[in-house]
Structures are given as C-alpha cells and as structure tokens.
Design an enzyme around this catalytic site. Structure first.
Site, PDB file in Angstrom:
ATOM      1  N   LEU A 125       0.837  -1.204   0.000  1.00 43.70           N
ATOM      2  CA  LEU A 125       0.000   0.000   0.000  1.00 43.70           C
ATOM      3  C   LEU A 125       0.870   1.252   0.000  1.00 43.70           C
ATOM      4  O   LEU A 125       0.676   2.162  -0.798  1.00 43.70           O
ATOM      5  CB  LEU A 125      -0.911  -0.009   1.222  1.00 43.70           C
ATOM      6  CG  LEU A 125      -1.750   1.247   1.487  1.00 43.70           C
ATOM      7  CD1 LEU A 125      -2.803   1.418   0.391  1.00 43.70           C
ATOM      8  CD2 LEU A 125      -2.429   1.160   2.854  1.00 43.70           C
ATOM      9  N   GLU A 127       3.721   4.081  -0.400  1.00 43.30           N
ATOM     10  CA  GLU A 127       4.582   4.537  -1.487  1.00 43.30           C
ATOM     11  C   GLU A 127       5.552   5.601  -0.958  1.00 43.30           C
ATOM     12  O   GLU A 127       5.384   6.102   0.161  1.00 43.30           O
ATOM     13  CB  GLU A 127       3.734   5.105  -2.624  1.00 43.30           C
ATOM     14  CG  GLU A 127       2.812   4.071  -3.247  1.00 43.30           C
ATOM     15  CD  GLU A 127       2.078   4.599  -4.480  1.00 43.30           C
ATOM     16  OE1 GLU A 127       2.347   5.758  -4.888  1.00 43.30           O
ATOM     17  OE2 GLU A 127       1.247   3.858  -5.022  1.00 43.30           O
ATOM     18  N   PRO A 128       6.571   5.946  -1.746  1.00 49.23           N
ATOM     19  CA  PRO A 128       7.554   6.944  -1.282  1.00 49.23           C
ATOM     20  C   PRO A 128       6.921   8.248  -0.815  1.00 49.23           C
ATOM     21  O   PRO A 128       7.395   8.875   0.128  1.00 49.23           O
ATOM     22  CB  PRO A 128       8.435   7.161  -2.516  1.00 49.23           C
ATOM     23  CG  PRO A 128       8.379   5.859  -3.249  1.00 49.23           C
ATOM     24  CD  PRO A 128       6.986   5.345  -3.041  1.00 49.23           C
ATOM     25  N   ASP A 240      -7.392  -2.906   9.869  1.00 49.90           N
ATOM     26  CA  ASP A 240      -8.079  -3.086  11.151  1.00 49.90           C
ATOM     27  C   ASP A 240      -7.626  -4.386  11.813  1.00 49.90           C
ATOM     28  O   ASP A 240      -7.278  -4.426  12.994  1.00 49.90           O
ATOM     29  CB  ASP A 240      -9.599  -3.106  10.959  1.00 49.90           C
ATOM     30  CG  ASP A 240     -10.208  -1.713  10.874  1.00 49.90           C
ATOM     31  OD1 ASP A 240      -9.484  -0.732  11.179  1.00 49.90           O
ATOM     32  OD2 ASP A 240     -11.388  -1.600  10.513  1.00 49.90           O
ATOM     33  N   GLN A 279      13.158  -1.452  46.601  1.00 47.16           N
ATOM     34  CA  GLN A 279      11.765  -1.059  46.391  1.00 47.16           C
ATOM     35  C   GLN A 279      11.568  -0.300  45.081  1.00 47.16           C
ATOM     36  O   GLN A 279      10.556  -0.480  44.393  1.00 47.16           O
ATOM     37  CB  GLN A 279      11.279  -0.211  47.568  1.00 47.16           C
ATOM     38  CG  GLN A 279       9.790   0.105  47.503  1.00 47.16           C
ATOM     39  CD  GLN A 279       9.332   0.976  48.653  1.00 47.16           C
ATOM     40  OE1 GLN A 279       9.747   2.116  48.776  1.00 47.16           O
ATOM     41  NE2 GLN A 279       8.493   0.414  49.521  1.00 47.16           N
ATOM     42  N   GLU A 363       1.653   0.154   9.900  1.00 44.39           N
ATOM     43  CA  GLU A 363       0.207  -0.123   9.888  1.00 44.39           C
ATOM     44  C   GLU A 363      -0.592   0.978  10.577  1.00 44.39           C
ATOM     45  O   GLU A 363      -1.586   0.727  11.266  1.00 44.39           O
ATOM     46  CB  GLU A 363      -0.094  -1.505  10.478  1.00 44.39           C
ATOM     47  CG  GLU A 363       0.498  -2.617   9.617  1.00 44.39           C
ATOM     48  CD  GLU A 363      -0.047  -3.987   9.932  1.00 44.39           C
ATOM     49  OE1 GLU A 363      -1.196  -4.092  10.387  1.00 44.39           O
ATOM     50  OE2 GLU A 363       0.685  -4.964   9.710  1.00 44.39           O
ATOM     51  N   GLU A 367      -0.185   8.635  15.654  1.00 43.74           N
ATOM     52  CA  GLU A 367      -0.960   9.843  15.345  1.00 43.74           C
ATOM     53  C   GLU A 367      -2.202   9.506  14.516  1.00 43.74           C
ATOM     54  O   GLU A 367      -3.298  10.042  14.747  1.00 43.74           O
ATOM     55  CB  GLU A 367      -0.066  10.853  14.612  1.00 43.74           C
ATOM     56  CG  GLU A 367       1.043  11.451  15.468  1.00 43.74           C
ATOM     57  CD  GLU A 367       2.161  10.464  15.800  1.00 43.74           C
ATOM     58  OE1 GLU A 367       2.813  10.645  16.853  1.00 43.74           O
ATOM     59  OE2 GLU A 367       2.387   9.514  15.019  1.00 43.74           O
TER      60      GLU A 367
END
Length: 384
Positions: A125, A127-128, A240, A279, A363, A367
């Site tokens: 999907l 591209e540059p 998704d 701790q 994927e 943001e």
C-alpha cells in the site's frame, strides 16, 4: 489473566509457546545479526497450522478464532519479532483479505499454498510519497483487454524480497479519490514485478523490508481482489485486523522484556543484595506488569469483538495505539534495569528495544490511530 480463555485457546497457546521457546528463540539473536530470513521457522509454522489460522478449513486453514490467533502471534513475538511480523502480515492482512474479498477461484488458487506456508504473502500500500495518506498514491492500473497493467513504486513492503505473492493497491480511476483505488494479487515471478532497494533497519532485521517496482506489470483481470474501486476499503479492513496483530506483537515483546528484566534483577547483586529487593525496582516491575496486562486486555477485547462480527475499528486502533506505545516504555525500562549491560548485544533486551520501536509507526502511526479513535468517538456522540 482476566479474559476467560477456552480449553482450545489454552491448548493453542501452550503448543505455540513450546514451539516458540524451543525452536524460534534458538536462532533469533543470530538472525538479528545476519538478517537471515526465518524461512525454516515459517515452514514449520505452516506445518503447525500457524500460517492460515483464521482461514476456513475448506481452503486448508485452521478456522481458528481471532483470540486464538493473537495468543499464538504473541508467543511467536516473545521469541522473535522478525518472525512474528511476517506471520502477522501474512495472516491478518493477506490471507484474511483473500478470504473476505477474493473470488472463489482466487481462494482455491492461493489460500491452500498460503496456509501451508508454501508461499508467504505481502501487502503493498505504502509509497515513497504516500504513507499515512494512501489516497495520494501514484501507482496506476490501466485496463488492457483481459489484463490490467500496473505501474508504480511501493515502499517499506514487509517480505517484499521473500514473498510468493503480493496484494497491491493501484489507482484505476484518477478522478474518483479513494473510490478509484483497486486491489490486485500479483505473483512473484511476474516479469513486470521487481524488487528494489532493501532497507537496513534498526530492528526486525530478519524480516526483509523492500521497495517493489511495478513496470508494465500485466496482471489478469480475474486477479482483482474484490470489485473495481474497492481497493481502499480492502486495505482499511485489512489494516483493522492488522492493528490487532500489532497489539499482539507488542504484548509478546513486552512480556519477553519484562521476563528478562526480572531474571536479571533476581541474579544481580549490588550493595550486598539482589537488586530485585530494592523497592524502587520492585515498583517499576509492578508498573510494567500492569501496563502489559492492560494492553493484553485491549488486545483481547478487539479480537473478541472481531470474532463476534461486531464493528471493531475503534477497539483495534485503541489496542494498537496503547500496546505499541506500551512496548516502547517497557523495553526502555527493561534496558535501564540492566544498566550498562542492557546497552550491549550480550543481553536480549537490546534487541527487544530496537524491535519495538517500529510498532508505533507501521500499519498506521500512533498519530493516525488517534485520528481514527477521535473520529469514531465524536461521530458516535453526534448520534441521537
């Protein structure tokens, strides 16, 4: 663990855990150095049914639910994130897209080979100049008789070098925006498909990431996935599912980092006692475990909604956002707990830290996830 797993899901988790820690873990560090593709891992995973987990049995798959799949994927990621990312794209995006949108002929032709691990699937999907904005892609597919001719460049393609087929998106109608994008299955060996530059990456080094060059690439019209103009929809639906996969990978790597940190803390002496007695470190471990469990529950929630055939876009983005940012925090803390040793390749946390970094990027960046989440929430609140 708060999510109630079935006996079958627990059995799958146990089986994959044993395979992962005995077989996959054995070569993970070396593959990170040599960048050797985990072909033998994937072949054995095909034999175990892990390369077509959610594919119906009639096409050679296991017909498993999404919860079982994310359990298995997390266990593979625990040992080798490079192997896991190949498994994730192959299952979540490639196999699932063919199951959901492929013609019967395409399903029978490709799914048995994919589920057996005979060939590995890739998804093209990005591209540059079109990453987070896929509608800006420039790759085109023009009809020529019984074929489409594809031209363009795809970038950052997982398994681009080692795949047997790739699902590629391309514009079939320049004037129709996202409705002018279609998707095609292109087999490796097509003379119009060439592998371009291979990236030298910070992490996931045993998983190749390449450019794919489409130069007058002739593809039979019957290789179109879905209908004309459905490419954007196919990509979004695939992502998704893929985002639940990223959450699963994040949980697996984070759990490995926590376990490594606990092992180190129990064995390291400073100021006359094991550092696990301090701790300050105990509280850090408590916070790490809590964050991992929260991400795991988000992962299960999204997976279960998918299994119930509910709309799960919001939950998938939430799971991906939180888990991917969580694993970066966890691996950072685990490395810090190792002190100077964490900065060396002698300990696995250094690899975990590098592998985790891309999870907030691919994927759909963090943001983009926030845009998806806020759009879904605000849209829902406007409903009467």
């Amino acid at each position: 663990m708060f999510y109630k797993l079935t006996d079958e899901q627990l059995m799958i988790q146990s089986m994959v855990r044993e395979f992962s820690r005995k077989v996959v873990a054995a070569t993970a560090a070396e593959r990170d150095k040599t960048k050797e593709f985990p072909a033998d891992n994937l072949r054995q995973m095909g034999e175990l049914g892990l390369m077509g987990m959610m594919v119906p049995a009639e096409y050679g798959g296991e017909g498993a639910d999404t919860v079982s799949y994310v359990l298995a994927l997390s266990e593979i990621a625990y040992s080798c994130a490079s192997t896991a990312v190949v498994m994730s794209v192959h299952n979540s995006i490639v196999c699932e897209s063919i199951v959901r949108f492929g013609s019967e002929a395409l399903k029978k032709r490709f799914l048995p080979r994919l589920t057996a691990g005979e060939i590995i699937g890739a998804f093209a999907l990005t591209e540059p100049h079109a990453g987070s904005d896929p509608v800006s892609q420039l790759t085109t597919a023009e009809r020529d008789g019984d074929h489409y001719v594809i031209n363009g460049v795809k970038r950052f393609i997982t398994t681009g070098q080692n795949c047997g087929l790739v699902i590629v998106t391309a514009k079939t109608d320049e004037s129709a925006g996202h409705r002018g994008i279609s998707a095609f299955i292109v087999e490796k060996g097509n003379p119009g498909l060439k592998v371009g530059h291979t990236e030298d990456k910070m992490g996931l080094r045993a998983s190749d990431t390449t450019d794919l060059l489409f130069e007058d690439c002739r593809v039979p019209a019957e290789n179109m996935l879905g209908k004309l103009g459905e490419g954007f929809k196919i990509a979004m639906v695939g992502l998704d599912g893929g985002r639940i996969g990223i959450a699963a990978q994040s949980v697996g790597v984070a759990q490995a980092a926590l376990d490594a940190a606990i092992k180190y803390a129990k064995g390291r002496d400073q100021f006359g006692q094991k550092i696990s007695k301090f701790q300050g470190l105990r509280w850090i471990i408590a916070d790490m475990a809590t964050e991992i469990e929260a991400a795991r529950q988000l992962m299960f929630s999204a997976a279960a909604m998918k299994d119930r055939k509910e709309k799960y876009t919001l939950q998938a983005s939430m799971a991906k956002l939180y888990a991917s940012e969580m694993v970066n925090r966890i691996t950072g803390k685990a490395l810090q707990m190792h002190g100077g040793y964490g900065f060396t390749a002698d300990y696995p946390v250094e690899r975990f830290y590098r592998d985790a970094r891309v999870f907030t990027i691919y994927e759909g960046t963090s943001e983009i996830q926030r845009i998806v989440i806020s759009n879904n929430i605000l849209k829902d609140k406007r409903k009467p």
